[in-house]
Enzyme design. Sequence first.
Site, PDB file in Angstrom:
ATOM      1  N   LYS A  71      23.003  78.380  27.563  1.00 31.01           N
ATOM      2  CA  LYS A  71      22.116  77.571  26.720  1.00 31.01           C
ATOM      3  C   LYS A  71      22.897  76.953  25.570  1.00 31.01           C
ATOM      4  CE  LYS A  71      17.884  80.341  27.352  1.00 31.01           C
ATOM      5  NZ  LYS A  71      17.003  79.298  27.893  1.00 31.01           N
ATOM      6  N   ASP A  97      20.006  80.109  34.346  1.00 31.06           N
ATOM      7  CA  ASP A  97      19.057  80.229  33.231  1.00 31.06           C
ATOM      8  C   ASP A  97      17.604  80.338  33.720  1.00 31.06           C
ATOM      9  OD1 ASP A  97      18.263  80.419  30.622  1.00 31.06           O
ATOM     10  OD2 ASP A  97      18.504  78.288  30.155  1.00 31.06           O
ATOM     11  N   ARG A 145      12.280  84.478  36.834  1.00 25.89           N
ATOM     12  CA  ARG A 145      11.586  84.507  38.128  1.00 25.89           C
ATOM     13  C   ARG A 145      12.328  85.376  39.139  1.00 25.89           C
ATOM     14  NH1 ARG A 145      11.920  78.078  38.353  1.00 25.89           N
ATOM     15  NH2 ARG A 145      11.877  78.499  36.101  1.00 25.89           N
ATOM     16  N   ASP A 150      18.552  86.371  26.640  1.00 22.57           N
ATOM     17  CA  ASP A 150      18.760  85.333  27.642  1.00 22.57           C
ATOM     18  C   ASP A 150      19.703  84.269  27.093  1.00 22.57           C
ATOM     19  OD1 ASP A 150      18.674  83.530  29.682  1.00 22.57           O
ATOM     20  OD2 ASP A 150      16.605  82.867  29.307  1.00 22.57           O
TER      21      ASP A 150
END
Length: 492
Positions: A268, A338, A342, A261
Amino acid sequence: MTQPVQISFTETAADRLATHEGRAALILGADGKLPGRLPRALREAVTRALGSKAGKALKPGQALELAFPAGLRVETLLLVNLPAGASVLDARRAGAAIGARLGGQHMLVMAGAHKRAGDIALGLALRGYDFDAYRSKRDDDENGAPLQPRVTFMVKDPESLAKSAADAAALAEGVFFTRDLVNEPANVLTTTDFADRLLAMRELGLEVEVIEEKKLAKLGMRALLAVGQGSESPSRVVVMRWNGAGDQAPLALVGKGVVFDSGGISIKPAAGMEEMTMDMGGAGVVAGVMRTLALRRAKANVVGLVGLVENMPDGRAQRPGDIVKSMKGDTIEVINTDAEGRLVLADVLWYAQQEYKPAAVIDLATLTGAVIIALGHENAGVFANDDALADSILAAARAEGEGAWRLPLGPSYDSLIKSRLADMKNTGGRAAGSITAAQFLQRFIAEGQPWAHIDIAGVTLPPSATDLAPKGATGWGVMTLDRLIRDRFESK
Ligand code: BES
Ligand code: MN
Ligand code: ZN
């Protein structure tokens, strides 16, 4: 995969201790009484050690180490405090104290008639985990073969222990499978490599199906596919089935499997980004539980589904502001790429319910940094629309010594994920970040479907060693879910 240390059980022969080479541990049971025939010099040394300040401070489950003890050939002798009436968790901690000090040698454990010998062995195996796949300088034995630590337990009733040890070994192997997956770097554990490792579990009698992108598109899983569209690794959904209980409706376990991720276009910061190789932790737990169920031939019906994707920035990656349509049909405005977990879970959760009509659904995900702010690394966050299901998860976690704490859901949080353009947006701002994520997932749970969501972001890869795991992946959840299945979903 990393194999748990080999443990054998034999009858007690007190003189073995005098000739054993390597390391040894004495389980000091009732009132710290020493086993019979110890060489006199050793008996004195042990008595002195136990009478010292450190010896007197030993709590149940803790150990004191004697180096090069007089009268023995071992390098170290561990004195392990474990009263006869000790709890299961103290017995596992006692085993862990031994497992942390194997040093690649043959460990002799004198457990006598201690009735928690099985749990001592389980704790020893779990804490003895060592992920050394990428260490080129491993310790070798004198013949140049990698050191394989061995453990011999001397106990009163080796036969009956060996039987219960088989279930414990199945559990340890499931935990190790999860830890290996979480510890693997993302250049090795790609989506396709992950799927291959799950396919290999067909050998154990699991039904495993890999769903590729073309079929995912046909099913309408556009939210999941959007997350993976910036990656060179194709997205996959893998379904694992264990059918041990006839035609009962299954328990469905759903895992977030983001193999890396980066944040995507909402990238990030660099510091700590390397830890995002663990963002497939939920999928790792689901895989580990399925492995344990197959190894111990559980009398339960469980289906495990994992969404395997990689979240990367790229010319084809999804953008902030994109609107995607989920398999359920609801549209989602992607405010922040990011908040990808979900999106993946929305589609896999919906598919799990449509396809398998489960008795209950439990999803596991390293979903939010906010759950670490709330609960630190001690407890996973548990959300549920069903109090009985929540209570049995919390009870199973307590019994296995894995921290879990319930957090609320509620319609009042819904306004935070209202979108101007679509049916919902994928972030709710800084306030209650873990709850708005759970609230988002609940939009993809059908009316009346018992469901729980476990946010494991804080417990999957904590910053230091835990009771039963060295620093690195813990495998949090495999023991809790296996216990839950035994207690609530398994016919006896
Ligand atoms: N995988 C992260 C959550 C995470 C953070 C796991 C730290 C483990 C350790 C997740 O995909 C994420 O990035 N969440 C965002 C959500 C935000 C953009 C709404 C977060 O928590 O910051
Ligand atoms: Mn993310
Ligand atoms: Zn993530």
